[in-house]
Motif scaffolding. Structure first.
Motif, PDB file in Angstrom:
ATOM      1  N   LEU A 333       0.734  -1.157   0.067  1.00  0.00           N
ATOM      2  CA  LEU A 333       0.086  -0.123  -0.252  1.00  0.00           C
ATOM      3  C   LEU A 333       0.866   1.243   0.080  1.00  0.00           C
ATOM      4  O   LEU A 333       0.278   2.369   0.155  1.00  0.00           O
ATOM      5  CB  LEU A 333      -1.071  -0.102   1.450  1.00  0.00           C
ATOM      6  N   PHE A 402     -10.953  -6.333  -6.679  1.00  0.00           N
ATOM      7  CA  PHE A 402     -10.175  -5.258  -6.922  1.00  0.00           C
ATOM      8  C   PHE A 402      -9.708  -4.958  -8.435  1.00  0.00           C
ATOM      9  O   PHE A 402      -8.557  -5.650  -8.681  1.00  0.00           O
ATOM     10  CB  PHE A 402      -8.986  -5.087  -6.009  1.00  0.00           C
ATOM     11  N   ARG A 409      -2.566  -4.858  -5.478  1.00  0.00           N
ATOM     12  CA  ARG A 409      -2.173  -4.578  -4.186  1.00  0.00           C
ATOM     13  C   ARG A 409      -2.834  -4.657  -2.926  1.00  0.00           C
ATOM     14  O   ARG A 409      -2.561  -5.277  -1.924  1.00  0.00           O
ATOM     15  CB  ARG A 409      -1.546  -3.018  -4.215  1.00  0.00           C
ATOM     16  N   TYR A 410      -4.216  -4.480  -2.894  1.00  0.00           N
ATOM     17  CA  TYR A 410      -5.187  -4.537  -1.966  1.00  0.00           C
ATOM     18  C   TYR A 410      -5.297  -6.111  -1.679  1.00  0.00           C
ATOM     19  O   TYR A 410      -5.487  -6.503  -0.406  1.00  0.00           O
ATOM     20  CB  TYR A 410      -6.515  -3.647  -2.263  1.00  0.00           C
ATOM     21  N   SER A 411      -5.426  -7.047  -2.532  1.00  0.00           N
ATOM     22  CA  SER A 411      -5.510  -8.423  -2.496  1.00  0.00           C
ATOM     23  C   SER A 411      -4.431  -8.823  -1.789  1.00  0.00           C
ATOM     24  O   SER A 411      -4.482  -9.690  -0.690  1.00  0.00           O
ATOM     25  CB  SER A 411      -5.518  -9.046  -3.912  1.00  0.00           C
TER      26      SER A 411
END
Length: 443
Positions: A333, A402, A409-411
């Motif tokens: 992140l 996402f 990146r969020y996964s």
């Protein structure tokens, strides 16, 4: 001498192999292990050209590393573990090295998702021999007071292999792309040539493996086959300690493989790094911090064992890994690649710290004639969960939730952050039962 069943029991007075012989054998086994990771990891730097040429999605790519590699790597470890308990372990390793090397070569010739899937099955099948056979041999080469460090060094070479795969792979991708290759390599795309090149060291190491000396087995050495039913029975009998160990390290493996497979994609998609840049910079960080984590884990375990802690491997693993969730969760992140790399460094160290301690813990509470099969069962569980689900969950989130270009990146952040506290509580649950078993064995 023999026990009541006629099985051979190694005399307590039989000296251990010389330190020189033991460390030489460890170096040879470690080299084979490094090369197995080179073949396994190189595909992660090639995700974009493979997806483009074979026309596949993130989810399909995750299946190549998860189901194709992980499922067969895990399930074939069971019959291989049985052979490890009964037969000479050296030829098992040699055959495995040849299988994964040839399968890696054919990965460069695959023309469809199905063909690549079968090639990755072969890589997993060949590499399935390395861990149970090496663990078994190392345990017969090193006395218990040195075992934690020996296994941690062996495990450390796994991360050396990953780091070198990133560095050498990134450099090879750029060099091969600019290479005016001779026929017939000139007819192949650069990513295909990379697979062919990285398959060669495994074939060349076979003469070194032939020099390996088989150590005398310690403890009970069976003269008849030990059934897989007995191995399952042993795991069930020791379920209070082995079930949470298997669960805890499955979660650690899930986060570890998710990061290994998808971190290059984060740098490429989110921070616009090239595959060569990812291989060089992330590879150097991995090469430094991953082996350091494994070495610290084994060293701390040995020191706590010397101080009388019966649960030292699990204690170090549980408390050492908890911070990996924090750094692994925030690293993808970060606003730029440099900051992300700085956060990945401690995440890598804390993620790799527990890995050698699983092998140490299992070897210490498992009879010699069941070590191969119990280790294989452990591999089955952690790889079904870790390799089978870790990369896949990240990919499914990326494809379905996402869906933006930087959604990966969020996964990855979610999977990394969630696994650490769950693994901590599993290992914490196993510790009192582990102490009880170790106390009874040393009484």
């Amino acid at each position: 001498m023999a026990d009541a069943t006629g099985d051979k029991v190694s005399e307590k007075g039989v000296p251990w192999p010389s330190r020189k012989l033991a460390w030489t054998a460890l170096a040879i086994l470690a080299t084979a292990n490094i090369l197995s990771y080179l073949d396994r990891i190189i595909i992660n730097l090639l995700v974009e050209p493979i997806k483009s040429d074979l026309v596949i999605t993130d989810t399909q790519f995750s299946l190549l590393q998860g189901v194709a590699f992980g499922l067969f790597y895990a399930t074939l470890a069971l019959p291989i573990g049985r052979m490890v308990d009964m037969r000479s372990r050296k030829p098992i390793i040699i055959i495995g090295v040849l299988v994964f090397s040839v399968s890696s070569l054919f990965s460069g010739l695959a023309r469809s998702f199905q063909q690549m899937f079968l090639c990755r099955v072969g890589v997993g099948a060949g590499e399935a021999s390395i861990l149970p056979a090496s663990y078994s041999m190392i345990t017969d080469y090193f006395a218990p007071q040195y075992l934690g460090r020996a296994i941690s060094i062996f495990t450390m070479t796994s991360f050396v292999g990953i780091g070198l795969a990133y560095i050498a792979g990134g450099a090879a991708i750029e060099a091969i792309a600019a290479w005016n290759a001779p026929w017939p390599l000139a007819q192949l795309e650069p990513w295909r040539r990379v697979f062919i090149v990285v398959s060669l060291p495994g074939i060349l190491i076979v003469p070194l493996l032939l020099c390996l000396r088989e150590p005398e087995r310690r403890g009970v050495v069976t003269s008849k086959p030990i059934s897989i039913k007995n191995a399952f029975g042993h795991v069930k009998t020791q379920g209070k300690v082995l079930y949470p160990i298997f669960a805890g390290f499955s979660l650690i493996t899930m986060a570890g493989y998710a990061a290994t497979v998808w971190t290059p994609a984060v740098f490429i998609r989110v921070y616009d790094w090239s595959a060569g840049d990812v291989g060089y910079y992330y590879g150097i960080v991995f090469l430094i911090f991953a082996p350091l984590g494994a070495l610290i884990g084994g060293t701390l375990s040995d020191r706590l064992t010397a101080k009388g802690y019966k649960d030292a491997p699990l204690r170090v693993a549980a408390f050492g890994y908890i911070g990996a969730g924090l750094f692994g969760g925030i690293a993808p992140l970060m606003p730029n690649g440099t900051a992300a790399l700085a956060c990945f460094a401690p995440a890598i160290l804390l993620t790799t710290l527990p890995y050698p301690l699983a092998g140490t813990a299992i070897q210490l509470i498992t009879p010699n004639n069941l070590r191969g099969q119990v280790t294989a069962l452990y591999m089955l569980v952690i790889n079904m969960v870790g390799l089978g689900l870790g990369p896949l969950i990240v990919a499914v989130f990326s494809d379905l939730v996402f869906v933006e270009a930087d959604g990966i990146r969020y996964s990855l952040a979610i999977v990394s952050a969630a696994c650490a506290p769950l693994a901590f509580f599993c290992l914490l649950k196993a510790m009192p039962h582990f102490r009880k078993i170790r106390a009874s064995e040393t009484a």
